[in-house]
Design a protein around this motif. Structure first.
Motif, mmCIF file in Angstrom:
data_model
loop_
_atom_site.group_PDB
_atom_site.id
_atom_site.type_symbol
_atom_site.label_atom_id
_atom_site.label_comp_id
_atom_site.label_asym_id
_atom_site.label_seq_id
_atom_site.Cartn_x
_atom_site.Cartn_y
_atom_site.Cartn_z
ATOM 1 N N UNK A 183 13.761 -2.565 -1.020
ATOM 2 C CA UNK A 183 13.138 -1.543 -0.251
ATOM 3 C C UNK A 183 13.956 -0.344 -0.109
ATOM 4 N N UNK A 184 15.348 -0.353 -0.237
ATOM 5 C CA UNK A 184 15.902 0.696 -0.273
ATOM 6 C C UNK A 184 15.610 1.710 -1.351
ATOM 7 N N UNK A 185 15.227 1.071 -2.245
ATOM 8 C CA UNK A 185 14.892 1.818 -3.775
ATOM 9 C C UNK A 185 13.690 2.455 -3.524
ATOM 10 N N UNK A 186 12.725 1.839 -2.794
ATOM 11 C CA UNK A 186 11.392 2.406 -2.719
ATOM 12 C C UNK A 186 11.519 3.552 -1.572
ATOM 13 N N UNK A 187 12.241 3.286 -0.668
ATOM 14 C CA UNK A 187 12.661 4.470 0.475
ATOM 15 C C UNK A 187 13.197 5.697 -0.129
ATOM 16 N N UNK A 188 14.157 5.432 -1.073
ATOM 17 C CA UNK A 188 14.918 6.588 -1.626
ATOM 18 C C UNK A 188 13.593 7.345 -2.374
ATOM 19 N N UNK A 189 12.859 6.740 -3.115
ATOM 20 C CA UNK A 189 11.576 7.282 -3.748
ATOM 21 C C UNK A 189 10.702 8.045 -2.810
ATOM 22 N N UNK A 190 10.515 7.421 -1.567
ATOM 23 C CA UNK A 190 9.569 7.807 -0.713
ATOM 24 C C UNK A 190 10.058 9.246 0.081
ATOM 25 N N UNK A 204 11.543 7.361 -10.942
ATOM 26 C CA UNK A 204 11.475 7.274 -9.619
ATOM 27 C C UNK A 204 9.988 6.380 -9.625
ATOM 28 N N UNK A 205 8.907 7.119 -10.365
ATOM 29 C CA UNK A 205 7.553 6.496 -10.435
ATOM 30 C C UNK A 205 7.888 4.965 -10.899
ATOM 31 N N UNK A 206 8.662 4.792 -11.814
ATOM 32 C CA UNK A 206 8.430 3.452 -12.555
ATOM 33 C C UNK A 206 9.411 2.436 -11.451
ATOM 34 N N UNK A 207 10.462 2.874 -11.013
ATOM 35 C CA UNK A 207 11.258 2.228 -9.928
ATOM 36 C C UNK A 207 10.387 1.549 -8.790
ATOM 37 N N UNK A 208 9.849 2.504 -8.419
ATOM 38 C CA UNK A 208 9.138 2.465 -6.667
ATOM 39 C C UNK A 208 7.885 1.390 -7.220
ATOM 40 N N UNK A 209 7.153 1.685 -8.290
ATOM 41 C CA UNK A 209 5.939 0.972 -8.561
ATOM 42 C C UNK A 209 6.355 -0.770 -9.044
ATOM 43 N N UNK A 210 7.549 -0.853 -9.604
ATOM 44 C CA UNK A 210 8.082 -2.207 -10.142
ATOM 45 C C UNK A 210 8.833 -2.891 -8.897
ATOM 46 N N UNK A 269 0.901 -1.430 0.146
ATOM 47 C CA UNK A 269 -0.062 -0.010 0.036
ATOM 48 C C UNK A 269 0.773 1.257 0.124
ATOM 49 N N UNK A 270 1.755 1.235 0.834
ATOM 50 C CA UNK A 270 2.741 2.593 0.935
ATOM 51 C C UNK A 270 3.721 2.436 -0.229
ATOM 52 N N UNK A 271 4.047 1.370 -0.960
ATOM 53 C CA UNK A 271 4.858 1.464 -1.878
ATOM 54 C C UNK A 271 4.193 2.028 -3.145
ATOM 55 N N UNK A 272 2.787 1.708 -3.330
ATOM 56 C CA UNK A 272 2.137 2.195 -4.512
ATOM 57 C C UNK A 272 1.726 3.659 -4.393
ATOM 58 N N UNK A 273 1.444 4.099 -3.111
ATOM 59 C CA UNK A 273 1.332 5.620 -2.784
ATOM 60 C C UNK A 273 2.626 6.245 -3.168
ATOM 61 N N UNK A 274 3.711 5.768 -2.675
ATOM 62 C CA UNK A 274 5.034 6.315 -3.101
ATOM 63 C C UNK A 274 5.262 6.683 -4.684
ATOM 64 N N UNK A 275 4.530 5.399 -5.380
ATOM 65 C CA UNK A 275 5.021 5.694 -6.846
ATOM 66 C C UNK A 275 3.931 6.506 -7.460
#
Length: 432
Positions: free
Chosen positions: A394-401, A344-350, A330-336
């Motif tokens: 997860x580190x990638x998603x956090x970087x996007x967040x 960043x949108x593509x990296x976080x969602x993927x 849920x938080x990952x999709x919101x981040x994207x």
């Protein structure tokens, strides 16, 4: 008479105000607002996604460390090691992965792109080395491990991380070309080189996950559906051919379809069901699983760790794990969705889709909804390469967040309002 002011929203027909397409409802549920905290709601805070992802990951890693100790103890002793052999190794990989994730979470978009290209090149070389004398099957049947002295790595796990970043970088740099056949073909070559090397190793489960990562990335970027459906058809045909041409894979599928006709091959899936049924509401207690003593054998700490968790922690434990994965996704999709950068949108969602796909597949195998495909449960299954790679995701998603527009504004505002530091002390006393 004075003219009444009319709210334009109130003049809309009731049928139109009540009618909202599913995509709009999903978008409203996931985003809630701009994320600037103006509404005062907890769900509107700019760093909510960052802390939800961090908290869910830490809790899942904690559960993974606990289940690694419990689920692997019997199998470890059967190999002549101590009961804590695999658990200690897993904790070591957890420390390495946590450090790597912390570093990646602080990287800028430029450095993430560079890291993706570097990781892609290194992984490609490692996958080639796996096919030489340096490769090993580690007793699993697939030559997917690279032996480097006392350390064995599974490069195909790191391939997922590399492809997430490389694919996102390519798509963001060639946005207009992704609607053409030429752009899609070049993109498919990036995935195809790695995919063919993984297929050559005989790792069907990882190949399927890589395919799902690619489809999720293409769907998120809006690649024309005709290309998507063509790839799905070719992918299903490839999987069917690989299953038919490999006897033990075909036997797995047959035993899944007809569990009463293959006692040996269907033992683990049946034992997984027994484990989940035995767990009841609250489980039999940590370390008290019976199925890990023989029925699940070497799958107790990998493919069927969710079944051991259900036996020892019960329905409440399994629901807690599913809830944590749901929060993370849920938080990952919101981040994207909140990103203003295509990369960043593509990296976080993927990366989020990767974690979600592996969790769904592994849990489905334990529930006997899917045949055994050899996909680990993120954060929980024993496996150092899988753990480190998913923590990099997860580190990638956090970087996007951290770089959501509202988060950036919050950081800039805090810097402007930070008190000035005192760099020297001046003696204001009077001399006598």
């Amino acid at each position: 008479m004075a003219e009444k002011s009319v709210d334009p929203r109130a003049s809309r027909p009731m049928s139109r105000t009540r009618r909202r397409v599913p995509a709009s409802r999903l978008r409203h549920f996931l985003r809630l607002d701009g994320g600037d905290g103006a509404s005062g709601s907890l769900l509107a805070q700019p760093f909510l996604d960052y802390y939800v992802i961090l908290a869910a990951t830490m809790l899942l890693c904690g559960i993974g460390a606990l289940m690694g100790l419990s689920s692997s103890s019997v199998y470890s002793q059967s190999l002549g090691h101590g009961p804590y052999y695999f658990a200690i190794r897993q904790i070591g990989f957890l420390a390495v992965g946590a450090l790597a994730a912390a570093v990646v979470s602080r990287l800028s978009e430029k450095h993430l792109r560079f890291l993706g290209g570097l990781a892609y090149a290194v992984v490609a070389v490692m996958l080639v080395l796996v096919l030489t004398s340096l490769g090993s099957d580690a007793g699993k049947g697939n030559q997917a491990w690279l032996i480097l002295g006392p350390v064995s790595l599974q490069p195909s796990e790191f391939a997922k991380f590399a492809l997430v970043l490389v694919g996102a970088s390519y798509m963001a740099s060639r946005r207009d070309e992704m609607a053409t056949l030429k752009g899609v073909v070049i993109y498919l070559v990036l995935y195809g080189v790695i995919g063919l090397l993984v297929v050559a190793e005989g790792d069907l489960g990882t190949t399927m996950v890589i395919g799902l990562i690619m489809l999720a990335q293409m769907w998120n970027f809006g690649v024309p559906k005709r290309y998507m459906f063509t790839l799905i058809g070719l992918g299903l045909l490839t999987v069917l051919l690989l299953v038919v041409r490999t006897p033990y894979r075909a036997q797995r599928v047959l035993s899944f379809l007809h569990p009463d006709n293959g006692e040996m091959t269907s033992q683990q899936p049946l034992s997984a069901i027994y484990a989940l049924a035995t767990g009841g509401w609250w489980g039999v207690g940590i370390g008290a699983s019976r199925q890990k003593w023989g029925g699940l054998y070497d799958g107790a700490q990998t493919d069927f760790v969710f079944a051991v968790l259900g036996e020892e922690m019960g329905l409440m434990g399994t629901l807690a794990v599913i809830l944590l994965f749901t929060m993370l996704v849920w938080a990952g999709v919101r981040t994207a969705m909140r990103q203003d950068s295509l990369f960043r949108r593509s990296a976080a969602s993927t990366a989020t889709a990767w974690i979600a796909a592996q969790a769904v597949i592994n849990i489905s195998v334990s529930l006997n909804v899917l045949p055994v495909v050899g996909v680990p449960l993120p954060f929980i299954s024993i496996g150092g390469s899988a753990l480190v790679s998913v923590l990099l995701a997860v580190g990638t998603i956090l970087a996007c967040a951290r770089t959501e527009p509202a988060a950036r504004r919050s950081i800039e505002a805090s810097r402007r309002t930070a008190p000035a530091r005192v760099t020297s002390v001046v003696d204001g006393g009077h001399r006598g």
